[in-house]
Enzyme design. Sequence first.
Site, PDB file in Angstrom:
ATOM      1  N   ARG A  49       0.712  -1.295   0.159  1.00 48.40           N
ATOM      2  CA  ARG A  49       0.074  -0.110   0.091  1.00 48.40           C
ATOM      3  C   ARG A  49       0.687   1.376   0.017  1.00 48.40           C
ATOM      4  O   ARG A  49       0.461   2.225   0.584  1.00 48.40           O
ATOM      5  CB  ARG A  49      -1.049   0.063   1.274  1.00 48.40           C
ATOM      6  CG  ARG A  49      -1.979  -1.132   1.374  1.00 48.40           C
ATOM      7  CD  ARG A  49      -2.760  -1.180   0.080  1.00 48.40           C
ATOM      8  NE  ARG A  49      -3.644  -2.297   0.248  1.00 48.40           N
ATOM      9  CZ  ARG A  49      -3.362  -3.517  -0.427  1.00 48.40           C
ATOM     10  NH1 ARG A  49      -2.551  -3.617  -1.253  1.00 48.40           N
ATOM     11  NH2 ARG A  49      -4.486  -4.472  -0.280  1.00 48.40           N
ATOM     12  N   SER A 108     -11.207   0.146   3.488  1.00 50.33           N
ATOM     13  CA  SER A 108     -10.226  -0.228   4.494  1.00 50.33           C
ATOM     14  C   SER A 108      -9.589   0.591   5.428  1.00 50.33           C
ATOM     15  O   SER A 108      -8.907   1.568   4.769  1.00 50.33           O
ATOM     16  CB  SER A 108      -8.994  -1.526   4.173  1.00 50.33           C
ATOM     17  OG  SER A 108     -10.070  -2.508   3.537  1.00 50.33           O
ATOM     18  N   GLU A 160      -4.556   3.065   6.707  1.00 50.11           N
ATOM     19  CA  GLU A 160      -4.456   2.709   5.109  1.00 50.11           C
ATOM     20  C   GLU A 160      -5.233   3.869   4.554  1.00 50.11           C
ATOM     21  O   GLU A 160      -4.705   4.475   3.354  1.00 50.11           O
ATOM     22  CB  GLU A 160      -5.244   1.684   4.909  1.00 50.11           C
ATOM     23  CG  GLU A 160      -5.278   1.243   3.289  1.00 50.11           C
ATOM     24  CD  GLU A 160      -5.504  -0.237   2.918  1.00 50.11           C
ATOM     25  OE1 GLU A 160      -6.171  -0.366   2.098  1.00 50.11           O
ATOM     26  OE2 GLU A 160      -4.970  -1.186   3.749  1.00 50.11           O
TER      27      GLU A 160
END
Length: 298
Positions: A172, A221, A291
Amino acid sequence: MTAQVATTGFRGKLTPDAPLAKLVWFKSGGAADWLFEPADADDLRDFLARLDGGLPIMALGLGSNLIIRDGGVPGVVIRLGKPFSKVKNRGDNVLECGGGASGILVSSTARDAGIAGLEFLRGIPGTVGGFVRMNGGAYGREVADVLIDCDVVLSDGTCRRLSAAELGYSYRHSNLPDGAVVISARFQGHPGDVAEIGAEMDRIAQARETSQPLRSKTGGSTFKNPAGHKAWALVDAAGCRGLTMGGAQVSEKHTNFLINTGTATSADIEGLGEEVRRRVSQSQGVDLEWEIKRVGRP
C-alpha cells in the site's frame, strides 16, 4: 485565506473554496482552496507549469480511502474527469487506462477483451490514479503485479513515464512524488476465457457486498494489515465493533471499516480511528497503521 491562482489561460474548470464533502465517500470535510478539473493532459501540464511549484497539489479520484479534514485542503486539488477515464485495449493483453478510470471499468474492459489477471481491480473502490499511487490491492493481488508503467504530471508541470520498478512498490505504498498526478497507466494481463473472467469478477463483487458496508458512508479499509495479522480481527478483539465517536462508528459488519452514520465530522471519524488504534495497541501490543489517507487542515 485562499491562495492566489491565475484564473485565465486554461481550458479546464477552476473553482475557489470548492466544497469537497460531496466528492468523497465519507461525505464529510472542508473545502479545497482551489479545485481544478483539467480539459486534458496538456491543459493540466500548462496549469501546473504556471503555478511553478508554488502551491501544494493533491489529486482526487473517487474519494474513497480518504478523509478530508474539516479545515479543508490547502493549495490546489486536481480532479480528473471524463477526458481521463478512457480504457483502451493495446493488444498483447495490455490495457492503457486513463488516471480517472475506475477499477470497475478497467476490469470490465479486460473481461470483454478476454484479458485475465485484472479481475481483482473490480474489488478496488477507486480510480487508476489512486490505486497506482497506493499500490491498491484486493483478493490476493495488487497493482505491482500488473503495472507496466504510468505517465505522471509533476507539480511543476513536467511529464514523466515511470516504470513499476521506479515506483518502488511495497504494501500500500509507492515512491510517487508528492503532488504528482497519474494521468494514465498500462496494465499487463494474460489470455483468458471471457466467461471465467466474468465469473471471477462476480465472485469478487458478491464477496464485497456480503462482507463490507458498501451502502454506508464509509472510506474502505481503514488500517493496513500488520504482518501476520488481519486488521479487522485485531479491532474486533479489542472490543471496538460498533464503537462510536460523535456521528462516526466502527462498522458492525466489518470492523476495519469506519462509517459516517449521518452527522459525523471528519474529526469524529479520524478521532474514532485513533481511539481504535489506542485500544488495539493497549490490549494486543500491535500498532495499526492507517491505510486511509488523511489530508488537510484540522
